[in-house]
Scaffold this motif. Sequence first.
Motif, PDB file in Angstrom:
ATOM      1  N   CYS A 157       6.105   3.028   1.944  1.00  0.00           N
ATOM      2  CA  CYS A 157       7.545   3.273   1.926  1.00  0.00           C
ATOM      3  C   CYS A 157       7.858   4.747   1.667  1.00  0.00           C
ATOM      4  O   CYS A 157       8.715   5.323   2.341  1.00  0.00           O
TER       5      CYS A 157
ATOM      6  N   CYS B 219       6.466  -2.066   4.702  1.00  0.00           N
ATOM      7  CA  CYS B 219       5.930  -2.594   3.438  1.00  0.00           C
ATOM      8  C   CYS B 219       5.141  -3.878   3.669  1.00  0.00           C
ATOM      9  O   CYS B 219       5.712  -4.902   4.022  1.00  0.00           O
TER      10      CYS B 219
ATOM     11  N   CYS C 139       5.999  -5.394  -5.347  1.00  0.00           N
ATOM     12  CA  CYS C 139       5.350  -4.172  -4.873  1.00  0.00           C
ATOM     13  C   CYS C 139       3.874  -4.173  -5.261  1.00  0.00           C
ATOM     14  O   CYS C 139       3.507  -4.458  -6.394  1.00  0.00           O
ATOM     15  N   GLN C 140       3.043  -3.829  -4.280  1.00  0.00           N
ATOM     16  CA  GLN C 140       1.591  -3.784  -4.486  1.00  0.00           C
ATOM     17  C   GLN C 140       1.046  -2.359  -4.435  1.00  0.00           C
ATOM     18  O   GLN C 140      -0.164  -2.155  -4.310  1.00  0.00           O
TER      19      GLN C 140
ATOM     20  N   TYR D 252       1.153   0.046  -2.161  1.00  0.00           N
ATOM     21  CA  TYR D 252       0.534   0.559  -0.933  1.00  0.00           C
ATOM     22  C   TYR D 252       1.012   1.971  -0.602  1.00  0.00           C
ATOM     23  O   TYR D 252       0.274   2.741   0.009  1.00  0.00           O
ATOM     24  N   GLY D 253       2.251   2.267  -0.930  1.00  0.00           N
ATOM     25  CA  GLY D 253       2.768   3.617  -0.738  1.00  0.00           C
ATOM     26  C   GLY D 253       3.386   3.911   0.607  1.00  0.00           C
ATOM     27  O   GLY D 253       3.888   5.010   0.827  1.00  0.00           O
TER      28      GLY D 253
HETATM   29  S1  SF4 Z   1       5.219  -0.057   0.769  1.00  0.00           S
HETATM   30 FE1  SF4 Z   1       6.272   0.624  -1.061  1.00  0.00          FE
HETATM   31  S2  SF4 Z   1       7.349  -1.189  -1.816  1.00  0.00           S
HETATM   32 FE2  SF4 Z   1       5.833  -1.894  -0.380  1.00  0.00          FE
HETATM   33  S3  SF4 Z   1       4.099  -2.392  -1.624  1.00  0.00           S
HETATM   34 FE3  SF4 Z   1       3.837  -0.279  -0.944  1.00  0.00          FE
HETATM   35  S4  SF4 Z   1       4.701   0.994  -2.564  1.00  0.00           S
HETATM   36 FE4  SF4 Z   1       5.404  -1.112  -2.859  1.00  0.00          FE
END
Ligand code: SF4
Length: 64
Positions: free
Chosen positions: A16, A55, A10-11, A13-14
């Motif tokens: 999800c 994601c 997980c990076q 990004y948010g």
């Molecule tokens: S979308 Fe969710 S699981 Fe994927 S990197 Fe972002 S916070 Fe992490």
Amino acid sequence: MKVTIDRPTCQAYGNCADEAPGVFDLDDLGYVRLAGDEEVPTGLEQEARAAVLSCPARALGTVD
Ligand code: SF4
């Protein structure tokens, strides 16, 4: 259906939690965690799949 999380990938990004707030949540640093447990509540399967696809880090998955 269950969801899987690969936390080291997980990076924060948010995406999800935006796509499926009933399934995925973010910790104080923005990294993914489960909103409930790994079993996706009935009716949230479609948004859970959308969240997995959203994601950029490919940190999420589903198991049927
Ligand atoms: S979308 Fe969710 S699981 Fe994927 S990197 Fe972002 S916070 Fe992490």
